[in-house]
Design an enzyme around this catalytic site. Structure first.
Site, short mmCIF file in Angstrom:
data_model
loop_
_atom_site.label_atom_id
_atom_site.label_comp_id
_atom_site.label_asym_id
_atom_site.label_seq_id
_atom_site.Cartn_x
_atom_site.Cartn_y
_atom_site.Cartn_z
N LYS A 23 16.10 3.11 10.22
CA LYS A 23 16.23 4.56 10.08
C LYS A 23 15.50 5.68 10.96
O LYS A 23 16.18 6.36 11.73
CB LYS A 23 16.06 5.02 8.72
N ARG A 35 8.51 -3.03 -2.04
CA ARG A 35 9.46 -1.51 -1.35
C ARG A 35 10.79 -2.02 -1.20
O ARG A 35 11.48 -1.31 -1.71
CB ARG A 35 8.89 -1.03 0.16
N ARG A 48 0.50 0.67 9.82
CA ARG A 48 0.88 1.51 8.35
C ARG A 48 0.47 0.71 7.18
O ARG A 48 0.43 -0.56 6.89
CB ARG A 48 2.45 1.24 8.14
N ARG A 91 5.61 -4.50 12.55
CA ARG A 91 5.40 -3.17 12.46
C ARG A 91 3.98 -2.82 12.07
O ARG A 91 3.25 -2.08 12.55
CB ARG A 91 6.22 -2.11 11.80
N ARG A 115 16.19 9.01 -2.46
CA ARG A 115 15.89 7.52 -2.80
C ARG A 115 16.09 7.10 -4.26
O ARG A 115 16.02 6.01 -4.53
CB ARG A 115 14.48 7.29 -2.46
P1 AMP Z 1 9.15 5.80 4.56
O1 AMP Z 1 8.49 6.25 5.69
O2 AMP Z 1 10.46 6.37 4.15
O3 AMP Z 1 9.40 4.30 4.26
O4 AMP Z 1 8.21 5.99 3.13
C1 AMP Z 1 7.21 5.46 2.92
C2 AMP Z 1 6.50 5.91 1.56
O5 AMP Z 1 6.74 7.06 1.18
C3 AMP Z 1 7.41 5.01 0.55
O6 AMP Z 1 7.47 3.84 0.22
C4 AMP Z 1 7.34 6.02 -0.74
O7 AMP Z 1 5.99 5.66 -1.45
C5 AMP Z 1 7.26 7.47 -0.29
N1 AMP Z 1 8.26 7.96 0.15
C6 AMP Z 1 9.11 8.47 1.09
N2 AMP Z 1 10.17 9.15 0.74
C7 AMP Z 1 10.25 9.16 -0.47
C8 AMP Z 1 11.21 9.58 -1.43
N3 AMP Z 1 12.43 10.23 -1.17
N4 AMP Z 1 11.05 9.61 -2.63
C9 AMP Z 1 9.85 8.72 -3.26
N5 AMP Z 1 8.98 8.31 -2.51
C10 AMP Z 1 9.01 8.41 -1.07
#
Ligand code: AMP
Length: 190
Positions: free
Chosen positions: A14, A145, A134, A128, A89
């Site tokens: 993404k 996740r 990360r 990654r 999400r």
């Molecule tokens: P991402 O970079 O989108 O993979 O997000 C990393 C982490 O941030 C996720 O595993 C969640 O802990 C938190 N996170 C990001 N976006 C959301 C969302 N829309 N709702 C809830 N938690 C989020």
């Protein structure tokens, strides 16, 4: 306005495809993951609150991310369009986004679902972890996740499928090939 939602499991690509869409169409990139990481980096109160949740691979509360997105939409009134990455999400977030956008007389036009099988996702996320370090890319957290994605986030795809907005694309292939498919799906290919 051209509002696109880029949807898919962690590791689907993404972020990479968002970058290309931003440059290709002048869209504003709204990634809640990036926003939350920035809060942590800045050491804000919110950043401290969400640290453990993110490191465990769990979802931050709907209220927090909906508020963040609401603020960004307000900051960028007059934008050509937005690309939503990693948000919504949950179905609660999707409903909130629909009504926030309705408040600006606009809506999500296309939801692009990047499909990648689980084995490949784990492989990419472990890679990654080595490259970017990360804190939520550890083996146990990666599985968590992916499970949360299936349980809480996939229903968001149904939400938009019912509205006839969902486009499924294979997230396996070169970055260019996948981008070409996205362009076709959103009706912007040459
Ligand atoms: P991402 O970079 O989108 O993979 O997000 C990393 C982490 O941030 C996720 O595993 C969640 O802990 C938190 N996170 C990001 N976006 C959301 C969302 N829309 N709702 C809830 N938690 C989020």
């Amino acid at each position: 306005m051209l509002n696109i939602l880029l949807f898919g499991p962690p590791g689907a690509g993404k972020g990479t495809q968002s970058e290309k869409l931003i440059h290709g169409h002048g869209l504003i990139h709204l990634s809640t993951g990036d926003m939350l990481r920035a809060e942590r980096k800045a050491g804000t109160e919110l950043g401290k609150q969400i640290q453990a949740i993110m490191d465990a691979g769990k979802l931050v509360s709907d209220d927090i991310v909906i508020k963040m997105i609401g603020q960004k939409l307000k900051e960028h009134t007059g934008a050509v369009g937005f690309i939503f990455d990693g948000f919504p999400r949950t179905v609660v977030q999707a409903e909130a986004l629909d009504s926030l956008l309705a408040g600006y007389n606009t809506q999500i036009e296309h939801v692009v679902l990047l499909e990648v099988h689980e084995q490949e996702l784990v492989h990419r996320l472990l890679k990654r972890a080595q490259e970017e370090g990360r804190t939520d890319d550890t083996p146990a957290t990666i599985q968590k996740r992916i499970d949360i994605y299936k349980r809480e986030t996939l229903p968001v795809a149904d939400h938009y499928e019912k509205k006839g907005k969902l486009r499924r694309i294979s997230g396996i292939g070169s970055v260019e090939e996948i981008y070409g498919q996205i362009e076709l799906a959103i009706g912007k290919a040459n």
